[in-house]
Design a protein around this motif. Structure first.
Motif: not given
Length: 220
Positions: A1-27
């Motif tokens: 199922m694609k996100a746009e077809e689902a009856p829910f908003p879409a987000s990813w719950w996870g841990t931060g990845l800033a230490s790996a250099g991913v600015a979009a994933r602050p801790d």
């Protein structure tokens, strides 16, 4: 199922990845809710047989089946779904019935397999929820979402606990259910990879070969 077809908003719950250099994933704590649209593509072809996972190392510590796996719950769930006319995805059944696959998936936050023995009507959309993974301290729960006829599925995550046979919690917030993967295997692949990135940094374990590509895609 694609996100746009689902009856829910879409987000990813996870841990931060800033230490790996991913600015979009602050801790922002144990877990953060990050943009689903910004997630990079997965570095494997997914066809339901978990060939990519079979190539990975098994673990004695932090594996999500460390508390006993799913051998008791899975037959009950399959019977309940059969009685309800629901078909579980083959990939879901394969993983839940194979300890050798389960022990290859680690959780940096001590999440564990918590397979429910039946489905629950989804409070959002015309479908069904089946809990399969829980945070050790009950911060988050992950569910297989089956459409009403069981023809499609996705993985969703929420702070609320939905259990087969229990009365609905009046304090639950259906609007907080978040779409987080197009399929069960896609969820598991991203979950495995991001946790391996954490262990490589925190415990100085070897970084999977595909992780560098994943991180670079995320940075750009």
């Amino acid at each position: 199922m694609k996100a746009e077809e689902a009856p829910f908003p879409a987000s990813w719950w996870g841990t931060g990845l800033a230490s790996a250099g991913v600015a979009a994933r602050p801790d922002v704590g144990t877990y953060g809710r990050y943009s689903f649209a910004e997630l990079p593509p997965l570095p494997f072809s997914l066809n339901g047989d978990f060939g990519w996972l079979r190539e990975q190392a098994a673990h004695d510590a932090w594996a999500i089946n460390e508390n006993g796996g799913t051998h008791e719950e899975l037959p009950l769930l399959r019977s309940a779904c059969e009685a309800a006319g629901l078909a579980l995805p083959d990939s879901f059944v394969r993983f839940m019935s194979t300890p050798e696959l389960q022990e290859r998936v680690r959780s940096s936050t001590a999440c564990y397999l918590d397979l429910d023995v039946g489905s629950v009507p989804s409070p959002t959309g015309k479908g069904h929820l089946i809990r399969f993974l829980a945070d050790q301290q009950g911060c988050l729960f992950w569910y297989l979402y089956l459409t009403e006829d069981g023809s499609e599925h996705a993985v969703v995550c929420t702070v609320d606990l939905y259990s087969h046979g229990d009365e609905p919690d009046p304090a639950a917030e259906p609007d907080e259910i978040q779409f987080c993967a197009e399929s069960f295997e896609a969820f598991l692949c991203r979950y495995w990879l991001e946790n391996e990135i954490f262990f490589a940094e925190d415990d100085e374990d070897e970084l999977p070969a595909v992780a560098a590509e994943y991180i670079e895609r995320y940075r750009t």
